[in-house]
Design an enzyme around this catalytic site. Structure first.
Site, PDB file in Angstrom:
ATOM      1  N   ASP A 556       0.069  15.865 -76.009  1.00  7.52           N
ATOM      2  CA  ASP A 556      -0.426  17.120 -75.422  1.00  7.52           C
ATOM      3  C   ASP A 556      -1.198  18.025 -76.371  1.00  7.52           C
ATOM      4  O   ASP A 556      -1.323  19.217 -76.106  1.00  7.52           O
ATOM      5  CB  ASP A 556       0.740  17.948 -74.862  1.00  7.52           C
ATOM      6  CG  ASP A 556       1.492  17.272 -73.738  1.00  7.52           C
ATOM      7  OD1 ASP A 556       1.102  16.159 -73.358  1.00  7.52           O
ATOM      8  OD2 ASP A 556       2.473  17.842 -73.236  1.00  7.52           O
ATOM      9  N   GLU A 637      -0.865  14.335 -67.051  1.00  9.69           N
ATOM     10  CA  GLU A 637      -0.214  15.068 -65.967  1.00  9.69           C
ATOM     11  C   GLU A 637      -1.028  16.275 -65.523  1.00  9.69           C
ATOM     12  O   GLU A 637      -0.924  16.694 -64.369  1.00  9.69           O
ATOM     13  CB  GLU A 637       1.167  15.523 -66.440  1.00  9.69           C
ATOM     14  CG  GLU A 637       1.993  16.274 -65.420  1.00  9.69           C
ATOM     15  CD  GLU A 637       3.302  16.770 -66.001  1.00  9.69           C
ATOM     16  OE1 GLU A 637       4.329  16.693 -65.319  1.00  9.69           O
ATOM     17  OE2 GLU A 637       3.290  17.241 -67.157  1.00  9.69           O
ATOM     18  N   GLU A 641      -5.563  21.456 -67.610  1.00 11.22           N
ATOM     19  CA  GLU A 641      -5.397  21.803 -69.018  1.00 11.22           C
ATOM     20  C   GLU A 641      -6.266  20.910 -69.904  1.00 11.22           C
ATOM     21  O   GLU A 641      -6.612  21.289 -71.020  1.00 11.22           O
ATOM     22  CB  GLU A 641      -3.925  21.713 -69.416  1.00 11.22           C
ATOM     23  CG  GLU A 641      -3.104  22.854 -68.819  1.00 11.22           C
ATOM     24  CD  GLU A 641      -1.649  22.810 -69.225  1.00 11.22           C
ATOM     25  OE1 GLU A 641      -1.155  23.820 -69.775  1.00 11.22           O
ATOM     26  OE2 GLU A 641      -0.998  21.774 -68.987  1.00 11.22           O
TER      27      GLU A 641
END
Length: 812
Positions: A556, A637, A641
């Site tokens: 991430d 996911e 973002e």
């Protein structure tokens, strides 16, 4: 994201050391010169004799299987399609800032990587599974997948492809829509092994680790033979049309757990010295296998069924190549006649294969392009490589690339049908790039009614204690908070009627950010000298790789650091408005650039970070999973973002004066606009996913091998859809069409259903709905009370009003 998330080239450029050589095009370099401009590929064999090239190797001195390759890179002066190549130069060649302590004890080993330890190895790559942990999880090159097996009597490399009949719908296959679909990764169509392989001595390594390619090796016994001999090497490149295996002095065994029902050797082959086999398997699939041995090496032979099952081997140690390709037909007739055109196309591709790749790109106004150029080894009848393209590639090819399209079609696990393309390079064009997309939709000023509403909200929200609110033990949540307050401060400066409050806000947010620029947060960042990146020190403080959503294992990073980069850009904008210059930029440029380099370093000329850690230029979006093994591959996911990072990089490039960085961010947005709307946002006409999945309207979590309409933190519809909507920025109306937003809203949130959403998710849903009905969204945000429980911790009322207000008043 709003909940706990668990393990979820650029220029590939091999700079070459040329000794006693004249470079083919460009004059004679001095002996030992490192040629490190962005290159195009040329065949060394044409020049070796004339120019007396005695040595050529990558500058990082890898000990690789193909280090004596028959090609070199020739400089092209950093251009793409006649324009400046935006991947040709690094952001910086400087070491990471001293404020980041060095640590070489990352718990994930890279001992199986043969490249020099100084060479940065990517962590979110298509082949990471084969570098870490047991090395037994698959890698998806597309359309094929490979998996190292050392169990139940099998030892070697599985090469396989999931047919449509291998797709499982679940958990209730009769549901409409189904929650997930998954491709079975267990079918061992081919297992490339050797009679010499034994448990305890055989091992797997990797070399030539680059963004778009790698060599994987299975060794007989490294202790006995070292890294250079008695092994099988698989050069893997994304999209390769055939899987190639290079045997070195081993007696091969080519078997199948699916069972070879019939193996036929052809008398007529694509070229002299090559063997060709047609292999019909149980399960109604057919493959071609091609082999060409080195001089003096024996040829392959067929072991008949009567001798214990059909397989291929050789009467002695074999050195040479094998290639396999699946016949792309779904025929259920094991004795079906293979279409002659498909057989001819595969035959014409056999004998050549890619071993490396280079990415280049440029942006000219609203038109951007990017391209892949492959290094080709071997020869074939076509004279070009067979590579497979996904749908978003096909839709953006220029005419010259599209002319190489063939009749070969084969499915990918989660991205629909692929098309075979002949060519040694591709060029892809993205038009209508969002070059004018900046701070707010439609304009960078606010109409009076919007400005007044924003000023009222900002005057309250800027009373918060920013230092306390951002003093968190998570780079993700701290980044969201930094981004939120930076946006409010920028808006206060833009309003122009509250200079004292804006000035105080600038001081407060700079103080809050200074905790991070000085690396004094609760889990300071560390420069990991093993994998080469900036990671949370939480792994050493807690021993838990899942802390902060796996940041220490490179999960991430585009999400976490994107918020900080965007916040920094907003602070610079605020200071420029207020003071005509930015002290923050002058003092913190290198710190922010360090975060960009970690996630999106454009060039192998930066020796401290891998190229494009997160964004996969072949797939057209990023992967969030880092150094965690996964049976279903990498995943993502949160699409929103992902493009928030691209927008942040674009805006930071703009305010910091880095035009190439700004252009890369703009191009990434254009590529994602195409890929995400094809693979993640699902309209009724979508043919990428099974019909039974279409009703979900969004993928949820997109893996390489499965799609699961869930999140890592819950099953609520607002979670599943909302994680693809936040943060709310001017990028959302570009990415999410009104038609799609209305379809999604009507399917899940209309008729008051959005009111059931937890906490700040209601605001996330309503802000997204502004793409369809900005008046309804404006009314919602101007007539309701919004306190902390009503907003996501990365969102503010000021920002919602500014973005939605500019959307609304562009229409009235």
């Amino acid at each position: 994201m709003m909940g706990k998330y668990y393990p979820s080239i650029s220029g590939l450029m091999l700079s070459l050391l040329v000794t006693n050589a004249q470079f083919a095009l460009g004059g004679p370099p001095v002996d030992g010169t490192i040629v490190n401009e962005y290159p195009r590929l040329i065949d060394l064999s044409e020049y070796a004799a004339a120019y007396n090239v005695s040595e050529y190797r990558p500058y990082y001195n890898f000990t690789g299987s193909f280090r004596n390759r028959t090609y070199i890179y020739e400089t092209n002066n950093g251009t793409h399609n006649g324009m400046a190549d935006i991947f040709s130069q690094p952001i910086s060649r400087a070491p990471p800032l001293a404020v980041f302590p060095r640590n070489g004890t990352h718990p994930v080993s890279r001992d199986n990587v043969l490249d020099d330890p100084s060479h940065p190895v990517g962590t979110n790559l298509f082949y990471t599974n084969l570098l870490i942990a047991t090395q037994h999880e698959p890698t998806w090159t597309l359309p094929y997948f490979l998996r190292y097996v050392n169990e139940y009597g099998w030892l070697g490399m599985i090469v396989s492809h999931p047919s449509a009949e291998h797709v499982t719908l679940g958990p209730n296959p009769n549901a409409d829509p189904v929650q997930y679909y998954i491709n079975s990764p267990s079918h061992r169509y081919f297992v490339f092994g050797a009679k010499e392989f034994k448990n305890g001595t055989a091992s797997i390594t990797a070399d030539s680790t680059e963004k778009l390619s790698v060599n994987l090796n299975i060794h007989e016994d490294r202790a006995k033979y070292g890294n250079e001999s008695h092994k099988i090497t698989f050069p893997l490149v994304q999209g390769m049309g055939l899987v190639t295996a290079r045997y070195d002095n081993l007696v091969p065994t080519v078997r199948s757990a699916v069972i070879f029902r019939e193996v036929t050797e052809y008398a007529e082959t694509p070229r002299p010295g090559m063997q060709k086999f047609r292999i019909a398997m149980e399960g109604f699939t057919e493959w071609f296998l091609y082999a060409w041995a080195d001089p003096g090496s024996p040829k392959l032979t067929i072991v008949p069924k009567s001798a214990g099952g059909i397989y291929l081997t050789a009467p002695g140690p074999y050195s040479g190549y094998m290639q396999v390709a699946k016949v792309p037909t779904d025929s259920k007739d094991i004795f079906s006649v293979i279409p002659k055109i498909e057989e001819d196309l595969i035959d014409s591709a056999a004998g050549a294969f890619p071993v490396a790749a280079r990415l280049s790109g440029s942006v000219n106004g609203t038109v951007g392009s990017y391209g892949f150029t492959w290094a080709k080894q071997g020869t074939n009848k076509a004279g070009k490589l067979l590579m497979f393209a996904l749908k978003h590639h096909m839709d953006s090819f220029d005419n010259a690339t599209r002319a190489g399209a063939t009749a070969l079609k084969i499915r990918s696990p989660t991205k629909g049908m692929m098309t075979g393309i002949f060519g040694n390079s591709w060029n892809l064009v993205e038009r209508d790039l969002p070059v004018d997309l900046k701070w707010l939709p439609n304009r960078d000023t606010m109409p009076p009614v919007v400005s007044q509403a924003v000023a009222q909200a900002a005057s309250k929200e800027l009373q918060a204690n920013m230092s306390a609110a951002t003093d968190l033990d998570s780079m993700y949540f701290a980044g969201k908070s930094i981004g939120k307050f930076s946006q409010i401060v920028m808006l206060a400066a833009m309003v122009g009627t509250m200079p004292e409050l804006a000035a105080q806000g600038i001081r407060d947010i700079k103080e809050a950010v200074s905790r991070f620029t000085q690396n004094k947060q609760k889990h300071p960042l560390v420069y990991d000298t093993k994998w080469k990146g900036l990671i949370s020190s939480s792994i050493w403080a807690t021993g838990d790789p899942g802390v902060d959503f796996g940041n220490s294992h490179y999960n991430d990073h585009q999400f976490h650091y994107g918020y900080f980069i965007l916040g920094a850009a907003c602070i610079v904008r605020a200071e420029n408005i207020m003071y005509g210059r930015s002290q923050f930029l002058e003092q913190n440029r290198d710190w922010v650039n360090s975060l960009v380099r970690d996630v999106a370093n454009p060039s192998a000329l930066d020796p401290y970070f891998p190229v494009s850690r997160a964004f996969d230029w072949y797939h057209g979006h990023s992967w969030a999973k880092g150094l965690f093994p996964s049976g279903d591959g990498k995943d993502e996911e949160s699409s929103s973002e992902d493009y928030n990072f691209a927008w942040a990089m674009k805006m930071w490039g703009m305010v910091s004066g880095d035009a190439a960085m700004e252009a890369r961010g703009t191009l990434m947005l254009g590529v994602m606009h195409r890929s995400i709307n094809e693979y993640m946002y699902i309209m009724p006409s979508n043919t990428t996913h099974p019909a039974a999945f279409i009703g979900n309207r969004v993928t949820g979590i997109l893996f390489e091998n499965k799609v699961d309409c869930v999140t890592y933190f819950g099953m609520n519809p607002e979670y599943i859809h909302g994680i693809h909507m936040l943060p709310f920025t001017p990028v959302l109306p570009y990415m999410r069409s009104p038609e799609y937003v209305k379809l999604e809203w009507d399917s899940f949130f209309s008729d008051g259903r959005y009111l059931k959403a937890d906490g700040g998710w209601k605001a996330v849903l309503m802000a997204n709905y502004a793409i369809v009905d900005p008046q309804a969204a404006w009314d919602y945000f101007t007539t309701h009370y919004f306190g902390p429980p009503d907003l996501d911790n990365g969102a503010s009322l000021s920002w919602y009003l500014a973005v939605i207000g500019n959307m609304l008043y562009a229409q009235v």
